[in-house]
Design a protein around this motif. Structure first.
Motif, PDB file in Angstrom:
ATOM      1  N   HIS A 107      78.974-116.043 114.042  1.00 16.03           N
ATOM      2  CA  HIS A 107      77.591-115.782 114.414  1.00 16.03           C
ATOM      3  C   HIS A 107      77.508-115.453 115.907  1.00 16.03           C
ATOM      4  N   PRO A 133      74.945-114.912 118.808  1.00 18.36           N
ATOM      5  CA  PRO A 133      73.553-115.029 119.258  1.00 18.36           C
ATOM      6  C   PRO A 133      73.140-113.851 120.138  1.00 18.36           C
ATOM      7  N   GLU A 170      70.594-119.187 110.876  1.00 17.85           N
ATOM      8  CA  GLU A 170      70.852-119.062 112.302  1.00 17.85           C
ATOM      9  C   GLU A 170      69.562-118.688 113.032  1.00 17.85           C
ATOM     10  N   THR A 199      70.205-113.489 115.887  1.00 21.66           N
ATOM     11  CA  THR A 199      71.639-113.680 115.668  1.00 21.66           C
ATOM     12  C   THR A 199      72.206-112.570 114.787  1.00 21.66           C
ATOM     13  N   THR A 247      75.432-111.789 112.379  1.00 14.82           N
ATOM     14  CA  THR A 247      76.488-112.491 111.654  1.00 14.82           C
ATOM     15  C   THR A 247      77.492-111.493 111.112  1.00 14.82           C
TER      16      THR A 247
END
Length: 424
Positions: free
Chosen positions: A347, A349, A387, A391, A393
């Motif tokens: 992930h 951010p 998340e 974010t 992924t």
């Protein structure tokens, strides 16, 4: 003579350090004479046996280039005072012993392979009669320590030899002095005058910080910075210098070698923090790389060939990477180096809506990704928690790629350099 833009240093990022000299025959560390308190006569038993018949500068240059290194630095003179070049100021040279100017061979070979050239020169000199005996000198604690010495004479010798190196071998890109300490200050070296001479002779050269006065870059030794380096709040150019096994010169019985995967991580960490890595080899007494050094350079090269653009020409990203990862950036391309292999997902951010494409760098295979546009949801037995908004992924294979350090190349929508120039 063309001048060198300092920008090359940040672009090249990775260099080879070569420590070679009489101490290589002892095979007990480059400080062997000081450590064992050898007098000159005892140390000079290596002088008559110095025959680097296996020193092949061209092979060394190819090994460096194949490892992904873009510049190389040779010890023109180490603390023992023995010179690997021809000097009009002393007979204590490789040229006098066996007719070979190893500095010239080195400079020529590196240029032929397209590598930039650096020279190391020790400010210490345990052979010169004018150099005063101090806490590092092998004659400390002996009657010789009380004999009068003439540092003025040594300072003139030092300046003269640096002039020889900077006028006899064409363009030199980098000069690595070593080193100032409490018993010997910048005044002992005539550092400001010496620096002025260096600048006059080689206007484009980069000089390190070990003269006791500010230089062009700083040189953390045997430790790895974990963040960009600053001085008085201002970012500085830096280069971490490291050994393969704890010794700069050939040390036959030292087998404490760093793993190639660790060395690759150190290289990437240097780039991620805005620095360079100068990695040392110590050729044997006959001038060849030992098998472990050759294998290590080859292993690093197996990684740098497909991953070059995450290092060369790259630098800090200005972004915070996820845990167990490092970012480097080159224009609109962001490189995610995965220090630990995650299970299926990683992930990122703040990258939602900013990535056009993702791929493994080693083979160019596409990596799927999706973006989170809400605050996420709580976990269940079969579903991981959501998340935070913003974010990105990535979806990864279960099996880790068979490379020393997996790298994912992310093509971003924006180029930070373009914003400064108005280009797109």
């Amino acid at each position: 003579m063309t001048t060198t833009s300092p920008g090359w240093f940040e672009a090249e990022r990775f260099g080879l350090f070569v420590h070679f000299g009489l101490y290589s025959l002892a095979a007990r560390h480059e400080w062997v004479r000081s450590r064992e308190l050898m007098d000159q006569e005892s140390y000079d038993r290596y002088l008559s046996r110095f025959d680097p018949d296996l020193f092949d500068a061209r092979a060394l240059a190819r090994a460096a280039k194949d490892a992904g290194m873009r510049y190389a630095v040779l010890t023109a003179k180490h603390h023992d005072g023995f010179c690997l070049f021809g000097s009009e100021l002393t007979d204590y040279t490789s040229v006098r012993v066996n007719g070979r100017d190893l500095v010239r061979e080195f400079v020529t070979a590196m240029r032929e392979e397209g590598l930039r050239v650096g020279l190391y020169y020790s400010l210490l000199d345990w052979h010169h009669p004018g150099f005063t005996v101090d806490e590092h000198h092998p004659l400390r604690g002996t009657e010789a320590a009380d004999e009068p010495r003439d540092m003025n004479a040594y300072r003139a010798y030092l300046h003269g030899q640096v002039r020889e190196l900077l006028t006899g071998y064409g363009q030199i890109d980098l000069l690595f002095f070593d080193f100032t300490y409490p018993s010997k200050t910048s005044a002992d070296w005539g550092a400001r005058e010496l620096m002025a001479t260096v600048r006059a002779l080689q206007p484009g050269i980069l000089v390190n910080d070990r003269l006791g006065i500010p230089g062009d870059y700083v040189t953390p030794e045997q430790y790895q910075p974990e963040r960009p380096l600053e001085r008085d709040g201002v970012p500085v150019r830096w280069e971490a210098c490291h050994t393969l096994n704890g010794s700069w010169g050939y040390d036959r019985d030292n087998h404490d070698y760093k793993d190639p995967a660790l060395l690759v991580r150190m290289l990437v960490q240097s780039v991620a923090c805005g620095g360079n890595l100068l990695l040392n080899v110590g050729p044997t007494g006959r001038g060849a790389l030992d098998p472990r050094a050759r294998e290590t350079l080859a292993a690093i090269g197996s990684w740098t060939v497909p991953h070059s653009r995450s290092v060369h020409g790259a630098g800090p990203s200005g972004l915070t990477p996820p845990a167990n990862a490092l970012y480097t950036r080159r224009g609109r391309h962001l490189y995610l180096h995965l220090l630990a292999w995650p299970l299926r997902h990683v992930h990122l951010p703040g990258l939602a809506g900013r990535v056009r494409y993702a791929q493994f760098l080693h083979d160019g295979s596409e990596i799927g990704f999706h973006e989170v546009d809400g605050a996420g949801h709580e976990h269940t037995n079969m579903t991981p928690p959501g998340e935070p908004a913003g974010t990105l992924t990535l979806t990864l294979p279960t099996a880790r790629p068979d490379v020393l350090l997996p790298v994912i190349e992310l093509e971003l929508d924006e180029d930070p350099d373009a914003a400064e120039t108005g280009e797109v």
